[in-house]
Design an enzyme around this catalytic site. Sequence first.
Site, short mmCIF file in Angstrom:
data_model
loop_
_atom_site.label_atom_id
_atom_site.label_comp_id
_atom_site.label_asym_id
_atom_site.label_seq_id
_atom_site.Cartn_x
_atom_site.Cartn_y
_atom_site.Cartn_z
N GLY A 83 165.19 87.39 62.71
CA GLY A 83 165.73 88.77 63.00
C GLY A 83 165.35 89.42 64.18
O GLY A 83 164.17 89.12 64.74
N HIS A 98 148.55 112.40 51.80
CA HIS A 98 149.31 112.86 50.53
C HIS A 98 149.26 112.05 49.47
O HIS A 98 149.49 110.70 49.63
CB HIS A 98 150.67 113.15 50.72
CG HIS A 98 151.35 113.81 49.57
ND1 HIS A 98 151.23 115.26 49.31
CD2 HIS A 98 152.45 113.35 48.86
CE1 HIS A 98 151.89 115.60 48.13
NE2 HIS A 98 152.58 114.56 47.90
N ASP A 144 166.31 94.56 61.86
CA ASP A 144 165.03 95.30 61.30
C ASP A 144 164.88 96.48 61.74
O ASP A 144 164.90 96.55 63.03
CB ASP A 144 163.72 94.45 61.33
CG ASP A 144 162.59 95.24 60.51
OD1 ASP A 144 162.69 94.93 59.34
OD2 ASP A 144 161.83 95.86 61.30
N ASN A 167 153.49 95.86 54.37
CA ASN A 167 151.96 96.25 54.58
C ASN A 167 151.42 96.41 53.43
O ASN A 167 150.41 97.15 53.39
CB ASN A 167 152.07 97.42 55.69
CG ASN A 167 152.72 97.24 57.08
OD1 ASN A 167 152.15 96.20 57.64
ND2 ASN A 167 153.46 98.26 57.39
N GLY A 191 163.69 92.89 65.57
CA GLY A 191 163.13 94.12 65.40
C GLY A 191 163.78 95.28 66.48
O GLY A 191 163.61 95.09 67.54
N GLY A 220 152.64 87.33 68.29
CA GLY A 220 151.16 88.05 68.42
C GLY A 220 151.57 89.56 68.58
O GLY A 220 152.55 89.95 69.02
N TYR A 263 162.39 104.92 63.65
CA TYR A 263 162.46 104.54 64.92
C TYR A 263 163.59 105.44 65.80
O TYR A 263 163.47 105.36 66.98
CB TYR A 263 163.37 103.22 65.02
CG TYR A 263 162.35 102.13 64.29
CD1 TYR A 263 161.07 102.50 63.89
CD2 TYR A 263 162.96 100.59 64.14
CE1 TYR A 263 160.45 101.36 63.38
CE2 TYR A 263 161.98 99.87 63.52
CZ TYR A 263 160.87 99.89 62.98
OH TYR A 263 160.09 98.98 62.49
#
Length: 250
Positions: free
Chosen positions: A22, A143, A53, A170, A24, A223, A58
Amino acid sequence: MNLTAENHSIPLKDGTRIPLLGLGTYGDPRTTPRGTALECVKLAIDVGYRHFDGALVYFNEHEVGQAIREKIADGTVRREDIFYCGKLWNTFHPPEMVRPTLEKTLKALKLDYVDLYIIELPMAFKPGNDFYPKDKDGKYIYHHTDLCATWEALEACKDAGLVKSLGVSNFNRRQLELLLNKPGLKHKPVSNQVECHPYFTQPKLLEYCRQNDIVIVGYCPLGSSRDASWYCPRFSQCGLWCSVWVIHPA
């Protein structure tokens, strides 16, 4: 590059398919010229990319959506050929904010649905219009987040047809377990997008995800650009994060 959604994709647990490679679409909005995402995505579609993605944070989903729509209009692809992943940002974890936030992405893209929608980070910032809220000392304002409640709101979006598949990003094992062990779970996360490359292979997390039929989507596969020694300088000129890759759970 002869990539199509059919011959370079794998099945997700819910029956949908995700292309292995994909593009990004992140580009620092302070330094990336307007129109960069539009032209990059159009070129990527022309050379065979089908997996894109993106994210509301963004600030370029309108360009990505325009590129996809133009390539559909000129007959290069059909909507079903494109796999778009969007993300729920940290300031929108409260359940009542989840669907309106997804609808903002759909409005920017001018598409009826996204193929994958993921919780971008397991932590939350103070809800509001400021995507990066900070206090008077310049520290981020965090929050409380109830990931299970956020997930239930995402499940409702899937049931409403606004998104085909749901995933996370993540997340570590403990955070994944919160969702997988949630009473009344309707839709399991099918993917976990994490940094993964030869310098940071995450073998324990990869094995846990394999055991639970969760596909790892690796970002920064060449990387991390956080360290200039970890990526190829040729790719730093493109203005966008170069790619994500999908690691088969089998």
